[in-house]
Design a protein around this motif. Structure first.
Motif, PDB file in Angstrom:
ATOM      1  N   VAL A  36       0.842  -1.191   0.000  1.00 14.38           N
ATOM      2  CA  VAL A  36       0.000   0.000   0.000  1.00 14.38           C
ATOM      3  C   VAL A  36       0.881   1.246   0.000  1.00 14.38           C
ATOM      4  CG1 VAL A  36      -1.971  -1.155   1.080  1.00 14.38           C
ATOM      5  CG2 VAL A  36      -0.263  -0.023   2.529  1.00 14.38           C
ATOM      6  N   GLY A  37       0.248   2.419  -0.028  1.00 10.74           N
ATOM      7  CA  GLY A  37       0.979   3.665  -0.157  1.00 10.74           C
ATOM      8  C   GLY A  37       1.440   4.277   1.145  1.00 10.74           C
ATOM      9  N   TRP A  38       2.001   3.460   2.033  1.00  8.23           N
ATOM     10  CA  TRP A  38       2.571   4.007   3.258  1.00  8.23           C
ATOM     11  C   TRP A  38       4.082   3.878   3.221  1.00  8.23           C
ATOM     12  CZ3 TRP A  38      -0.175   0.202   7.124  1.00  8.23           C
ATOM     13  CH2 TRP A  38       0.320  -1.083   6.977  1.00  8.23           C
ATOM     14  N   ASN A  39       4.744   4.582   4.136  1.00  5.31           N
ATOM     15  CA  ASN A  39       6.202   4.571   4.156  1.00  5.31           C
ATOM     16  C   ASN A  39       6.730   3.318   4.866  1.00  5.31           C
ATOM     17  OD1 ASN A  39       6.102   5.081   6.976  1.00  5.31           O
ATOM     18  ND2 ASN A  39       6.282   7.291   6.680  1.00  5.31           N
ATOM     19  N   GLU A  51      -0.268   9.997  -5.188  1.00  8.94           N
ATOM     20  CA  GLU A  51       0.904   9.949  -4.310  1.00  8.94           C
ATOM     21  C   GLU A  51       0.997   8.597  -3.607  1.00  8.94           C
ATOM     22  OE1 GLU A  51       0.859  13.412  -1.795  1.00  8.94           O
ATOM     23  OE2 GLU A  51       0.818  14.754  -3.523  1.00  8.94           O
ATOM     24  N   GLN A  52      -0.149   8.026  -3.240  1.00  7.96           N
ATOM     25  CA  GLN A  52      -0.123   6.674  -2.660  1.00  7.96           C
ATOM     26  C   GLN A  52       0.342   5.659  -3.704  1.00  7.96           C
ATOM     27  OE1 GLN A  52      -3.346   5.119  -0.370  1.00  7.96           O
ATOM     28  NE2 GLN A  52      -3.465   6.914   0.980  1.00  7.96           N
ATOM     29  N   PHE A  53      -0.079   5.841  -4.966  1.00 15.03           N
ATOM     30  CA  PHE A  53       0.386   4.957  -6.032  1.00 15.03           C
ATOM     31  C   PHE A  53       1.907   4.993  -6.123  1.00 15.03           C
ATOM     32  CE2 PHE A  53       1.834   4.198 -10.345  1.00 15.03           C
ATOM     33  CZ  PHE A  53       1.232   2.990 -10.652  1.00 15.03           C
ATOM     34  N   ASN A  59       7.453   0.879  -2.773  1.00 20.48           N
ATOM     35  CA  ASN A  59       7.505  -0.258  -1.849  1.00 20.48           C
ATOM     36  C   ASN A  59       7.687  -1.575  -2.607  1.00 20.48           C
ATOM     37  OD1 ASN A  59       7.094   1.661   0.142  1.00 20.48           O
ATOM     38  ND2 ASN A  59       4.941   1.165   0.437  1.00 20.48           N
ATOM     39  N   VAL A  60       6.978  -1.728  -3.720  1.00 15.21           N
ATOM     40  CA  VAL A  60       7.157  -2.922  -4.559  1.00 15.21           C
ATOM     41  C   VAL A  60       8.613  -2.998  -5.021  1.00 15.21           C
ATOM     42  CG1 VAL A  60       6.596  -3.944  -6.806  1.00 15.21           C
ATOM     43  CG2 VAL A  60       4.761  -3.111  -5.324  1.00 15.21           C
ATOM     44  N   LEU A  61       9.137  -1.883  -5.509  1.00  8.72           N
ATOM     45  CA  LEU A  61      10.510  -1.870  -6.016  1.00  8.72           C
ATOM     46  C   LEU A  61      11.534  -2.117  -4.919  1.00  8.72           C
ATOM     47  CD1 LEU A  61      10.163   1.027  -8.581  1.00  8.72           C
ATOM     48  CD2 LEU A  61      10.418  -1.419  -9.072  1.00  8.72           C
ATOM     49  N   ILE A 124      -4.950   2.463  -2.637  1.00  6.10           N
ATOM     50  CA  ILE A 124      -4.376   1.635  -3.693  1.00  6.10           C
ATOM     51  C   ILE A 124      -3.484   0.564  -3.066  1.00  6.10           C
ATOM     52  CG2 ILE A 124      -2.346   3.101  -4.035  1.00  6.10           C
ATOM     53  CD1 ILE A 124      -3.014   2.720  -7.123  1.00  6.10           C
ATOM     54  N   GLU A 125      -3.441  -0.589  -3.693  1.00  6.82           N
ATOM     55  CA  GLU A 125      -2.541  -1.666  -3.277  1.00  6.82           C
ATOM     56  C   GLU A 125      -2.001  -2.323  -4.533  1.00  6.82           C
ATOM     57  OE1 GLU A 125      -2.583  -5.712  -0.518  1.00  6.82           O
ATOM     58  OE2 GLU A 125      -3.992  -4.088  -0.110  1.00  6.82           O
ATOM     59  N   ILE A 126      -0.712  -2.625  -4.527  1.00 10.91           N
ATOM     60  CA  ILE A 126      -0.064  -3.219  -5.700  1.00 10.91           C
ATOM     61  C   ILE A 126       0.625  -4.512  -5.279  1.00 10.91           C
ATOM     62  CG2 ILE A 126       1.656  -2.922  -7.520  1.00 10.91           C
ATOM     63  CD1 ILE A 126       1.364   0.119  -7.135  1.00 10.91           C
ATOM     64  N   GLU A 127       0.317  -5.592  -5.988  1.00 15.24           N
ATOM     65  CA  GLU A 127       1.065  -6.828  -5.810  1.00 15.24           C
ATOM     66  C   GLU A 127       1.740  -7.144  -7.139  1.00 15.24           C
ATOM     67  OE1 GLU A 127      -1.374 -10.164  -4.721  1.00 15.24           O
ATOM     68  OE2 GLU A 127      -2.580 -10.033  -6.516  1.00 15.24           O
ATOM     69  N   ALA A 128       2.834  -7.871  -7.080  1.00 17.60           N
ATOM     70  CA  ALA A 128       3.603  -8.099  -8.296  1.00 17.60           C
ATOM     71  C   ALA A 128       4.331  -9.433  -8.258  1.00 17.60           C
ATOM     72  CB  ALA A 128       4.609  -6.963  -8.490  1.00 17.60           C
TER      73      ALA A 128
END
Length: 137
Positions: A36-39, A51-53, A59-61, A124-128
């Motif tokens: 997610v878009g947190w630090n 900005e969360q994206f 975070n993914v990277l 937003i949440e990103i999985e990869a």
């Protein structure tokens, strides 16, 4: 990393914009949990979707790099958003965040609108999935 990923474009399909229709991958596979878009301290610094994206992508990277990969190692990505209209209206800053981090690398992707995410402030949440170089013993 191009020898680890082969991008597939079916004949007759219109060229995709911002993603690939398919990817053939060769090598060790890294599955990245939803980010997610947190630090790094699990704190949200903004409620802005774009900005969360950008933060979620960072975070993914970070996970990819911790495993020895690079942005170009990403073969597949799924993006979950709580507000599709907000996503659509943020395409310019989202595209800029993408280009800054991944350039013209476009993995196989899906975008899914959801009613909510586990973290209440997350928009937003990103999985990869990434494919890494073989590690030498």
């Amino acid at each position: 990393m191009t020898d680890k990923l082969t991008f597939v474009q079916p004949e007759g399909f219109a060229p995709p914009k911002g993603y690939s229709n398919g990817v053939i991958a060769r090598g060790p596979t890294l599955f990245i949990a939803g980010q997610v878009g947190w630090n790094a301290q699990c704190q949200f610094e903004t409620d802005d979707l774009a900005e969360q994206f950008a933060q979620a992508l960072d975070n993914v990277l970070a996970v990819v790099r911790a495993a020895g990969g690079r942005p170009e190692s990403i073969a597949k990505m799924t993006v979950y958003v709580t507000d599709l209209d907000a996503y659509r209206s943020s395409l310019r800053p989202i595209g800029q965040a993408w280009r800054t981090r991944l350039g013209k690398h476009f993995p196989a992707m899906a975008l899914v609108g959801v009613a909510g995410l586990v973290e209440p402030r997350a928009k937003i949440e990103i999985e990869a999935v990434a494919v890494l170089e073989d590690r030498k013993a």
